[in-house]
Scaffold this active site. Structure first.
Site, short mmCIF file in Angstrom:
data_model
loop_
_atom_site.label_atom_id
_atom_site.label_comp_id
_atom_site.label_asym_id
_atom_site.label_seq_id
_atom_site.Cartn_x
_atom_site.Cartn_y
_atom_site.Cartn_z
N ASP A 97 37.90 -24.39 79.42
CA ASP A 97 39.00 -23.47 79.13
C ASP A 97 38.48 -22.05 79.35
O ASP A 97 38.41 -21.60 80.49
CB ASP A 97 39.47 -23.75 77.70
CG ASP A 97 40.64 -22.91 77.24
OD1 ASP A 97 41.32 -22.31 78.10
OD2 ASP A 97 40.88 -22.83 76.03
N ASN A 100 33.37 -20.76 77.40
CA ASN A 100 32.37 -20.37 76.40
C ASN A 100 31.58 -21.57 75.87
O ASN A 100 30.38 -21.47 75.64
CB ASN A 100 33.02 -19.61 75.24
CG ASN A 100 33.44 -18.22 75.65
OD1 ASN A 100 32.76 -17.57 76.43
ND2 ASN A 100 34.58 -17.76 75.15
N ASP A 153 42.01 -34.23 71.68
CA ASP A 153 42.73 -34.47 70.43
C ASP A 153 43.59 -33.28 70.02
O ASP A 153 43.43 -32.17 70.51
CB ASP A 153 41.73 -34.71 69.29
CG ASP A 153 41.05 -33.42 68.85
OD1 ASP A 153 40.50 -32.72 69.71
OD2 ASP A 153 41.13 -33.09 67.65
P1 5GP Z 1 36.24 -23.29 75.98
O1 5GP Z 1 35.02 -23.00 75.18
O2 5GP Z 1 36.00 -23.54 77.44
O3 5GP Z 1 37.30 -22.22 75.78
O4 5GP Z 1 36.91 -24.55 75.37
C1 5GP Z 1 36.41 -25.81 75.59
C2 5GP Z 1 36.71 -26.72 74.43
O5 5GP Z 1 37.95 -26.35 73.81
C3 5GP Z 1 36.87 -28.14 74.90
O6 5GP Z 1 35.68 -28.85 74.71
C4 5GP Z 1 37.99 -28.66 74.03
O7 5GP Z 1 37.43 -29.27 72.89
C5 5GP Z 1 38.76 -27.47 73.57
N1 5GP Z 1 40.05 -27.25 74.30
C6 5GP Z 1 40.37 -26.26 75.15
N2 5GP Z 1 41.62 -26.38 75.60
C7 5GP Z 1 42.12 -27.49 75.02
C8 5GP Z 1 43.40 -28.17 75.09
O8 5GP Z 1 44.34 -27.80 75.81
N3 5GP Z 1 43.53 -29.29 74.34
C9 5GP Z 1 42.53 -29.76 73.53
N4 5GP Z 1 42.77 -30.86 72.83
N5 5GP Z 1 41.32 -29.16 73.44
C10 5GP Z 1 41.13 -28.04 74.18
#
Ligand code: 5GP
Ligand code: MG
Length: 181
Positions: A97, A100, A153
């Site tokens: 996403d 990070n 989830d």
């Molecule tokens: P980042 O650190 O890249 O912003 O987020 C990654 C983590 O956020 C992923 O491992 C996941 O657990 C969670 N995440 C990000 N977007 C989503 C989403 O749309 N749905 C869910 N269930 N988890 C998300």
């Protein structure tokens, strides 16, 4: 729930990713490091689509808490990680996403002195990414919507859905009603 990516589309794409990874590493021993808990379904399917000498390991990372749909502080637990010194490592998560989580994981894994570190995810929310790298392997680019299923989830539910669904406001209300009785 609205289906964003069907079970069949996922299966086809995961097989492609497995072939791509097998070609890249071609006979070299690889450790696929699955990120708990969201990657478990992808991990189970991808390792069976990958034909290289393979070890499977797990690491825990969490940034979402309960019913939040925006990330909080990142916490990493590397207690389960085996010796990775001199090995090729592929970190596998459900979704990239902001990036990070993956950035934090890569930083942590470098302490283990692996030969190389690459990253793979099923989903990439490319419009939301703020880090200066992208996943080396990804299944699908998706828009900025909160998705569940195939390991992902909401409030620890829906991980078992075989497809990727979008959690819309009506689904959130439904969930709240169910949980509150
Ligand atoms: P980042 O650190 O890249 O912003 O987020 C990654 C983590 O956020 C992923 O491992 C996941 O657990 C969670 N995440 C990000 N977007 C989503 C989403 O749309 N749905 C869910 N269930 N988890 C998300
Ligand atoms: Mg996660």
């Amino acid at each position: 729930m609205k289906v964003l990516i069907s079970e069949q589309e996922i299966q086809r794409r995961v097989e492609e990713l497995g072939r791509q990874i097998s070609e890249t590493y071609s006979g070299r021993p690889l450790t696929i490091l699955g990120v708990l808990t969201g990657s478990i379904v992808l991990l189970a399917d991808l390792i069976r689509a990958t034909e290289v000498p393979l070890r499977v390991a797990l690491i825990q990372a969490a940034s979402y808490h309960g019913t939040d749909t925006t990330p909080g502080e990142l916490s990493i637990n590397a207690d389960l990680v085996p010796d990775l010194k001199g090995r090729d490592v592929l970190i596998l998560d459900d979704i990239f996403d902001t990036g990070n989580t993956m950035a934090g994981l890569m930083e942590r894994i470098k302490d283990f002195e692996p030969l190389s570190v690459a990253t793979a995810v099923l989903l990439w929310k490319s419009d939301r990414t703020v880090v200066d790298f992208q996943p080396d392997y990804f299944g699908f680019r998706i828009p900025d919507e909160f998705v569940v299923g195939y390991g992902l989830d909401y409030d620890d539910e829906y991980r078992h859905l075989p497809y990727i669904g979008v959690m819309e406001s009506s689904d959130l209300e439904e969930h709240t009603k169910k949980v509150d009785g």
